[in-house]
Design a protein around this motif. Structure first.
Motif, mmCIF file in Angstrom:
data_model
loop_
_atom_site.group_PDB
_atom_site.id
_atom_site.type_symbol
_atom_site.label_atom_id
_atom_site.label_comp_id
_atom_site.label_asym_id
_atom_site.label_seq_id
_atom_site.Cartn_x
_atom_site.Cartn_y
_atom_site.Cartn_z
ATOM 1 N N CYS A 1 -6.752 -6.991 -4.452
ATOM 2 C CA CYS A 1 -5.448 -7.490 -4.805
ATOM 3 C C CYS A 1 -4.730 -8.233 -3.788
ATOM 4 N N GLU B 1 -0.590 -1.483 -5.800
ATOM 5 C CA GLU B 1 -0.840 -2.858 -5.105
ATOM 6 C C GLU B 1 -0.117 -3.794 -5.948
ATOM 7 N N ALA B 2 -0.117 -3.643 -7.290
ATOM 8 C CA ALA B 2 0.498 -4.662 -8.133
ATOM 9 C C ALA B 2 2.110 -4.462 -8.255
ATOM 10 N N GLN B 3 2.484 -3.091 -7.781
ATOM 11 C CA GLN B 3 3.770 -2.900 -7.845
ATOM 12 C C GLN B 3 4.496 -3.416 -6.363
ATOM 13 N N LYS C 1 -4.672 0.317 -7.678
ATOM 14 C CA LYS C 1 -4.273 -0.884 -8.265
ATOM 15 C C LYS C 1 -2.935 -0.975 -8.652
ATOM 16 N N GLU C 2 -2.450 0.105 -9.164
ATOM 17 C CA GLU C 2 -1.025 0.143 -9.546
ATOM 18 C C GLU C 2 -0.156 -0.046 -8.455
#
Length: 365
Positions: free
Chosen positions: A24, A63-65, A60-61
């Motif tokens: 990401c 990284e997305a946040q 991944k959560e």
């Protein structure tokens, strides 16, 4: 840190050394040096011992946040990893260091490798785990080093398994215990510290003299003790181990269930709850970190409920956040250690080398 089967779940990743847990943000590369204003890095690097692991979806959560890509640099056991950060003080290899525990904490703090940061959510961490009031490190997880026993052995012999350190001195347990060398092994050192916590400076040496007379066996590390000499583990059964008592972790029984083939309805091993030493692991923002803001965001995430509830089945440790729930595997097959032995980090720092030297002369030589 040497751990039960933390290693089993992450052996491949550990062999790779450096692991990028997600791609990401991969198109947001840092600008070349000198190309205008210094850019903010989009990568945050976590330096850790080999046993760090997390579910990819959880990373991944984050990284997305946050907009950051997480890179994990694994550096051997906790002692070796910490040594490297001390040697590179001020020019660290990453932004956050994870894995220093209460047996090594004062060494890390005395060498000044961390920048103080009070992580968001620290108020939700159980206060007994906040050992550094200057917030140079943040508590992440806890675990208990304990004697484990082979349930089948004691049932067959019609002998009650031991429950306390004192029990291990009784004649019915002669030649049954294997432990790790306190000079070379984290659980071995933890078990030594349990005796220091229980019997004090005046009494622990006498305890070990009696334990040696009662036939304790000492091996170099956890792998040999648990998977070769202990009769209750899957590995020990294959190796025809003949010691039904071993120094391991309170999380070992759930791990035996998880990795059992076929998976047993009950754990084949138990925990002597009066033999335990409490380990607490910490993470800290490294002094001189290239991505200090990313490091702070990662520390906030590590004590967030999402990561804390993911940890038990990834690293076989307990969360430190008050409302984090344990998985059913832990609640069904594990035990809660109500009164583990502890030793203050400054006491460990002051006496560790002498304790280990004295222990070696009493037990090994």
């Amino acid at each position: 840190m040497s751990t039960t089967k933390k290693v089993a779940g992450v052996a491949l990743a550990a062999a790779l050394g450096v692991t990028t847990l997600s791609a990401c943000g991969g198109d947001a590369q840092d600008k070349p040096a000198g190309a205008g204003d210094a850019p903010k890095s989009k990568t945050v690097t976590l330096v850790s011992h080999d046993s760090f692991n997390a579910t990819e979806a959880v990373i991944k959560e984050f990284e997305a946040q946050s907009g950051y890509t997480v890179k994990v640099l694994k550096s051997g056991d906790a002692g070796a990893a910490l040594n490297q950060e001390i040697l590179t003080k001020g020019s660290p290899r990453g932004d956050v260091f994870f894995g220093v525990d209460n047996t090594l904490l004062s060494r890390a703090l005395d060498n000044g490798i961390f920048t103080p940061y009070e992580a968001k959510g620290l108020a939700d961490v159980k206060p007994e785990y906040v050992l550094d009031k200057e917030h140079r490190v943040t508590p992440i997880d806890s675990g208990d080093i304990c004697v484990n026993y082979d349930k089948a052995y004691f049932a067959d012999k019609k002998i009650a398994p031991p429950q306390t350190l004192d029990d291990l001195l009784k004649p019915e347990y002669k030649n049954l215990l294997v432990t790790e060398n306190a000079a070379t092994s984290s659980p071995g050192l933890g078990f030594l510290l349990a005796s220091v916590g229980k019997y004090g400076e005046e009494g622990w040496k006498d305890y070990w003299s009696k334990l040696k007379a009662n036939g304790v066996e000492v091996v170099d590390g956890w792998e040999q003790a648990y998977n070769e000499r202990f009769s209750g583990s899957a590995g020990g059964k294959k190796a025809k181990g003949d010691r039904p008592l071993v120094v391991s972790y309170a999380s070992s029984p759930p791990v035996e269930v998880l990795y059992g083939e076929p998976q047993p309805a009950e754990a084949p091993t138990g925990v002597a709850t009066g033999t335990c030493f409490r380990q607490v692991e910490f993470a800290g923002l490294l002094k001189g970190a290239k991505n200090e803001e990313g490091g702070k965001a990662l520390l906030d995430f590590l004590i967030g409920k999402r990561f804390q509830e993911d940890m038990p089945l990834q690293m076989f440790v307990n969360p430190v956040v008050k409302d984090a729930k344990l998985p059913e595997l832990f609640t069904k097959h594990g035990v809660v250690i109500e009164k583990p032995e502890t030793v203050a980090p400054d006491g460990i720092a002051k006496n560790r080398e002498q304790w280990v030297k004295t222990w070696s002369s009493l037990v090994v030589k």
